[in-house]
Design a protein around this motif. Structure first.
Motif, PDB file in Angstrom:
ATOM      1  N   ILE A   1       0.850  -1.187   0.000  1.00 41.11           N
ATOM      2  CA  ILE A   1       0.000   0.000   0.000  1.00 41.11           C
ATOM      3  C   ILE A   1       0.886   1.238   0.000  1.00 41.11           C
ATOM      4  O   ILE A   1       1.659   1.455   0.933  1.00 41.11           O
ATOM      5  N   SER A   2       0.790   2.024  -1.046  1.00 41.92           N
ATOM      6  CA  SER A   2       1.655   3.203  -1.170  1.00 41.92           C
ATOM      7  C   SER A   2       1.056   4.441  -0.517  1.00 41.92           C
ATOM      8  O   SER A   2       1.783   5.338  -0.080  1.00 41.92           O
TER       9      SER A   2
ATOM     10  N   ASP B   1      -4.843   4.957   9.091  1.00 39.53           N
ATOM     11  CA  ASP B   1      -3.576   4.295   9.420  1.00 39.53           C
ATOM     12  C   ASP B   1      -3.587   2.942   8.734  1.00 39.53           C
ATOM     13  O   ASP B   1      -4.603   2.232   8.754  1.00 39.53           O
ATOM     14  N   TRP B   2      -2.468   2.550   8.114  1.00 39.70           N
ATOM     15  CA  TRP B   2      -2.437   1.336   7.306  1.00 39.70           C
ATOM     16  C   TRP B   2      -1.093   0.636   7.453  1.00 39.70           C
ATOM     17  O   TRP B   2      -0.104   1.233   7.893  1.00 39.70           O
TER      18      TRP B   2
ATOM     19  N   PRO C   1       4.782  -4.959   3.379  1.00 39.61           N
ATOM     20  CA  PRO C   1       3.976  -5.731   2.422  1.00 39.61           C
ATOM     21  C   PRO C   1       3.080  -6.742   3.138  1.00 39.61           C
ATOM     22  O   PRO C   1       3.479  -7.350   4.133  1.00 39.61           O
ATOM     23  N   VAL C   2       1.862  -6.906   2.631  1.00 38.40           N
ATOM     24  CA  VAL C   2       0.932  -7.909   3.155  1.00 38.40           C
ATOM     25  C   VAL C   2       1.007  -9.122   2.235  1.00 38.40           C
ATOM     26  O   VAL C   2       0.643  -9.055   1.059  1.00 38.40           O
TER      27      VAL C   2
ATOM     28  N   ASN D   1      -0.413  -1.722  -5.206  1.00 40.26           N
ATOM     29  CA  ASN D   1      -0.021  -2.490  -6.391  1.00 40.26           C
ATOM     30  C   ASN D   1      -0.945  -3.685  -6.607  1.00 40.26           C
ATOM     31  O   ASN D   1      -0.615  -4.610  -7.361  1.00 40.26           O
ATOM     32  N   ALA D   2      -2.088  -3.694  -5.949  1.00 40.03           N
ATOM     33  CA  ALA D   2      -2.997  -4.838  -6.006  1.00 40.03           C
ATOM     34  C   ALA D   2      -3.740  -4.896  -7.341  1.00 40.03           C
ATOM     35  O   ALA D   2      -3.618  -4.012  -8.191  1.00 40.03           O
TER      36      ALA D   2
END
Length: 251
Positions: free
Chosen positions: A57-58, A70-71, A75-76, A106-107
């Protein structure tokens, strides 16, 4: 052998090229219902990466400075779960609120939108004793308008009643389209009374999905109930050729 090796390399490259992470959220919308002004309303959106590559998530951006997301910064990985937490600051923001939170990654879906909504209670007089709380019962909750033109105003009267112990007051209606107004046959509904809520629907764009209309009341700490407006919103019901034919000789 060379041909087989080339095939294996091609398959590997193709697999690598098409590897992507993919979001699966438990829910992408949250209704806080009614909150007191000054309250920090928090909600956690949970998701799983059901793809075959890590999700990075960028950025996560809210539509308003009053909302802070908040994230995960790491990488997940495929098969892992993670959270995006959203905090809405209701200070100096009485009334309806509707905020969107956009995720860039990037998903498989590089841009996704989460939504939060609710109603901020402003005045001390809005506070209701839970022991004497009113209760909203929507006798009929949905209506199908059929075909409706963009910009056309259509109406329907919904019946509702107060099944609680205190006076019921409808404070507002809101919807994602922001294309709904209302008229109420009674400003305050006593326990046991019924009334009509006339909903005025004025769609702004073509749509064939049902429109949720949230009903905000003075019931303490209760999530908003909603009405469902159905129908097909079209550009024009009358063909252009018919309109032109009817206008011949009209000056």
């Amino acid at each position: 052998m060379k041909h087989l090796f080339a095939t294996i390399i091609s398959v590997c490259i193709a697999s690598w090229c098409f590897a992507q992470g993919d979001f699966k959220f438990e829910a992408t919308e949250h209704d806080f219902g009614q909150i007191l002004e000054g309250e920090l309303a928090k909600h956690t959106f949970k998701f799983e990466n059901i793809g075959n590559a890590p999700i990075v998530i960028s950025a996560v951006r809210a539509s308003c400075g009053c909302t802070t997301p908040d994230w995960p910064k790491e990488p997940v990985m495929p098969g892992e779960t993670a959270n995006i937490q959203v905090v809405f600051n209701s200070k100096h923001r009485p009334g309806n609120f509707y905020k969107s939170i956009t995720i860039t990654s990037n998903a498989k879906s590089p841009s996704m939108v989460l939504k939060i909504r609710g109603f901020v209670i402003r005045e001390e007089t809005d506070k209701v004793d839970p022991e004497k709380s009113p209760e909203l019962n929507l006798v009929d909750k949905e209506y199908n308008f059929g075909k409706v033109e963009v910009g056309e105003r259509v109406t329907h009267k919904f019946t509702y009643e107060n099944t609680g112990k205190g006076d019921l007051k409808i404070k507002s209606l809101y919807s994602d389209c922001r294309c709904v107004a209302y008229r109420n046959s009674k400003l305050i509904l006593k326990p046991g009374e019924k009334a009509e809520l006339e909903v005025i629907y004025n769609p702004k764009k073509v749509n064939d999905r049902p429109e949720k209309v949230y009903v905000i009341t003075n019931i303490p700490k209760k999530s908003s109930d909603y009405l469902l407006l159905k129908g097909q919103v079209v550009k024009s019901i009358v063909p252009k050729s018919v309109v032109q034919e009817n206008m011949v000789g009209f000056n």
